[in-house]
Design a protein around this motif. Structure first.
Motif, mmCIF file in Angstrom:
data_model
loop_
_atom_site.group_PDB
_atom_site.id
_atom_site.type_symbol
_atom_site.label_atom_id
_atom_site.label_comp_id
_atom_site.label_asym_id
_atom_site.label_seq_id
_atom_site.Cartn_x
_atom_site.Cartn_y
_atom_site.Cartn_z
ATOM 1 N N HIS A 132 -5.869 0.178 -4.299
ATOM 2 C CA HIS A 132 -5.789 0.822 -2.984
ATOM 3 C C HIS A 132 -7.121 0.710 -2.253
ATOM 4 O O HIS A 132 -7.182 0.355 -1.070
ATOM 5 C CB HIS A 132 -5.395 2.287 -3.156
ATOM 6 C CG HIS A 132 -4.990 2.952 -1.880
ATOM 7 N ND1 HIS A 132 -5.905 3.365 -0.931
ATOM 8 C CD2 HIS A 132 -3.767 3.283 -1.381
ATOM 9 C CE1 HIS A 132 -5.271 3.913 0.086
ATOM 10 N NE2 HIS A 132 -3.976 3.868 -0.163
ATOM 11 N N MET A 163 0.826 -1.203 0.000
ATOM 12 C CA MET A 163 0.000 0.000 0.000
ATOM 13 C C MET A 163 0.862 1.255 0.000
ATOM 14 O O MET A 163 0.494 2.284 -0.585
ATOM 15 C CB MET A 163 -0.922 -0.013 1.221
ATOM 16 C CG MET A 163 -1.878 -1.186 1.246
ATOM 17 S SD MET A 163 -3.061 -1.172 -0.106
ATOM 18 C CE MET A 163 -4.160 0.100 0.450
ATOM 19 N N SER A 200 -7.319 -1.793 1.074
ATOM 20 C CA SER A 200 -7.232 -1.046 2.346
ATOM 21 C C SER A 200 -7.834 -1.814 3.524
ATOM 22 O O SER A 200 -7.218 -1.904 4.590
ATOM 23 C CB SER A 200 -7.899 0.321 2.201
ATOM 24 O OG SER A 200 -7.125 1.164 1.390
ATOM 25 N N ARG A 236 -5.477 -4.598 4.385
ATOM 26 C CA ARG A 236 -4.267 -4.052 5.015
ATOM 27 C C ARG A 236 -4.524 -3.728 6.479
ATOM 28 O O ARG A 236 -3.713 -4.065 7.357
ATOM 29 C CB ARG A 236 -3.851 -2.792 4.248
ATOM 30 C CG ARG A 236 -2.547 -2.113 4.681
ATOM 31 C CD ARG A 236 -2.750 -1.035 5.762
ATOM 32 N NE ARG A 236 -3.848 -0.159 5.507
ATOM 33 C CZ ARG A 236 -3.772 0.982 4.815
ATOM 34 N NH1 ARG A 236 -2.630 1.352 4.305
ATOM 35 N NH2 ARG A 236 -4.845 1.748 4.676
ATOM 36 N N ASP A 237 -5.642 -3.079 6.757
ATOM 37 C CA ASP A 237 -5.954 -2.701 8.138
ATOM 38 C C ASP A 237 -6.124 -3.933 9.023
ATOM 39 O O ASP A 237 -5.660 -3.956 10.175
ATOM 40 C CB ASP A 237 -7.222 -1.845 8.172
ATOM 41 C CG ASP A 237 -7.038 -0.509 7.470
ATOM 42 O OD1 ASP A 237 -5.875 -0.064 7.323
ATOM 43 O OD2 ASP A 237 -8.053 0.096 7.069
#
Length: 415
Positions: free
Chosen positions: A260, A72, A264, A267-268
């Protein structure tokens, strides 16, 4: 069957707990990273309720979390942006590295941990938290400020330096000799340079190949490509994180924006798992003995980060207030400090390095948003007190505005 049920209960409780901690942090507008670390400390070695069957899966999730963090990060920048930043802002990057890496190295040597631990701790104190800083800039409404491009340039240079730094410490932690370490670094630099050249010249073609109007297909292709490249990079002892970072750089345009948005949430999720995993492998009882060195290091490197931002903003022609804001914003450390320390913990070079890094990040991830908000007002207050000291001939608040004026004896003083 019983172990499967226990795994689901444990892992479900971890995810639910992380969600509640994230909501709590969001309500009070601060980073959830310290809460994730504390949760790991509570349920890890020496904690309140150590985990059992889910720990292996958490370890895999943590590795995916590091890969997604770097992917990211790479998606945020194009190869052209990176080359431009290297050309124009490299002096600020050199000052940043010198002022903030040296205190960490010096602390490790003073504690008698040896040169390899010194290189690792230098990285822990050097790299600011891009995630925390980006959130702080948005929360404070400073994304359009004149000093913000300076802050972002420093962060970009730090992120790019990871492509060189991570292979170095990977080789050192693996115990590679001078020849093997030099070969690993040469491979890493060669691959990074090759990817940058390909991204600059053929980035559109790569993005067109990966692109898809179907979000599901785009997610699968980007995620699969990233994990594949990360695995190959790790097999070459370059670093899986660097491989993921380079994949992010190679993608641009609509593909980067679409990836993205899709990645996201993943990723979080996995980044939160990573912070918990790091806490799980840190014994809470090992933190008090290193708390004083961690606090001293936090105080010193908070000051050096403020000095870095102030100098870089001054070099860019920013006003005094903007210089102080830039310096205060850069103080926070977070995800990458933990990534670097995690590599050292896995290798087992120094058992006290992990606890010190945990305490250090906990301190600065809490202090960082405060320095971003209050460094400039405190500096202005101190400057005002100095200008109004008793020895000044005109201590009134407007004295600085009239100091250079010479009015006629019967004329009223200007305001």
């Amino acid at each position: 069957m019983h172990s499967s049920a226990v795994f689901l209960i444990e892992f479900g409780a971890i995810i639910l707990g992380l969600g509640l901690l994230g909501r709590f942090a969001g309500r009070f507008q601060f980073s959830p990273i310290p809460l994730y670390l504390l949760a790991g400390l509570a349920f890890g070695e020496g904690g309140l309720l150590p985990l059992g069957t889910s720990e292996e899966f958490v370890a895999i999730g943590a590795e995916i979390g590091v890969i997604l963090l770097l992917l990211m990060l790479g998606l945020e920048y194009t190869a052209t942006d990176l080359v431009s930043n290297l050309k124009t802002q490299y002096p600020a990057g050199l000052v940043d590295a010198a002022l903030n890496a040296l205190p960490g190295a010096a602390m490790a040597l003073l504690l008698g941990w040896g040169p390899v631990a010194a290189v690792v701790l230098a990285g822990v104190t050097w790299i600011s938290s891009s995630g925390v800083i980006a959130k702080v800039l948005g929360d404070l409404g400073r994304l359009g400020n004149r000093e913000t491009p300076v802050i972002l340039s420093i962060l970009v240079l730090e992120d790019l330096s990871m492509a060189v730094y991570l292979p170095i410490i990977t080789a050192l932690l693996a115990g590679a000799g001078l020849a093997a370490g030099s070969a690993t670094l040469a491979i890493a630099l060669g691959v990074a340079g090759l990817v940058l050249v390909i991204a600059v010249r053929y980035g559109r073609h790569i993005s067109r190949f990966v692109s898809s109007d179907d979000p599901e297909k785009l997610l699968l292709v980007v995620l699969g490509l990233t994990l594949l490249v990360a695995g190959v990079a790790q097999q070459l002892q370059v670093s899986a994180a660097v491989g993921a970072f380079l994949v992010g750089i190679a993608l641009s345009g609509e593909v980067a924006e679409g990836a993205h948005g899709l990645l996201s949430p993943l990723r979080d999720l996995f980044a939160a798992v990573f912070f918990v995993f790091f806490g799980l492998h840190t014994d809470p009882a090992s933190i008090p003995p290193v708390l004083l060195p961690a606090l001293a290091l936090a105080v010193v490197t908070a000051g050096t980060k403020i000095a870095t931002g102030y100098w870089a903003a001054k070099r860019a022609g920013i006003s005094s207030k903007g210089r102080w804001r830039a310096g205060g914003t850069l103080v926070a450390r977070g995800e990458f400090s933990i990534v670097i320390a995690g590599l050292a913990v896995t290798s087992g070079i120094e058992p006290r390095l992990g606890p010190l890094a945990t305490a250090y990040v906990l301190i600065l991830v809490i202090v960082g948003p405060l320095t971003a908000r209050y460094t400039e007002p405190v500096a202005a207050l101190l400057a005002g007190r100095r200008s109004a000291r008793p020895s000044d001939p005109e201590p009134e608040p407007d004295a600085t505005q009239t100091r250079d004026l010479v009015p006629s004896p019967d004329a009223p003083a200007e305001k």
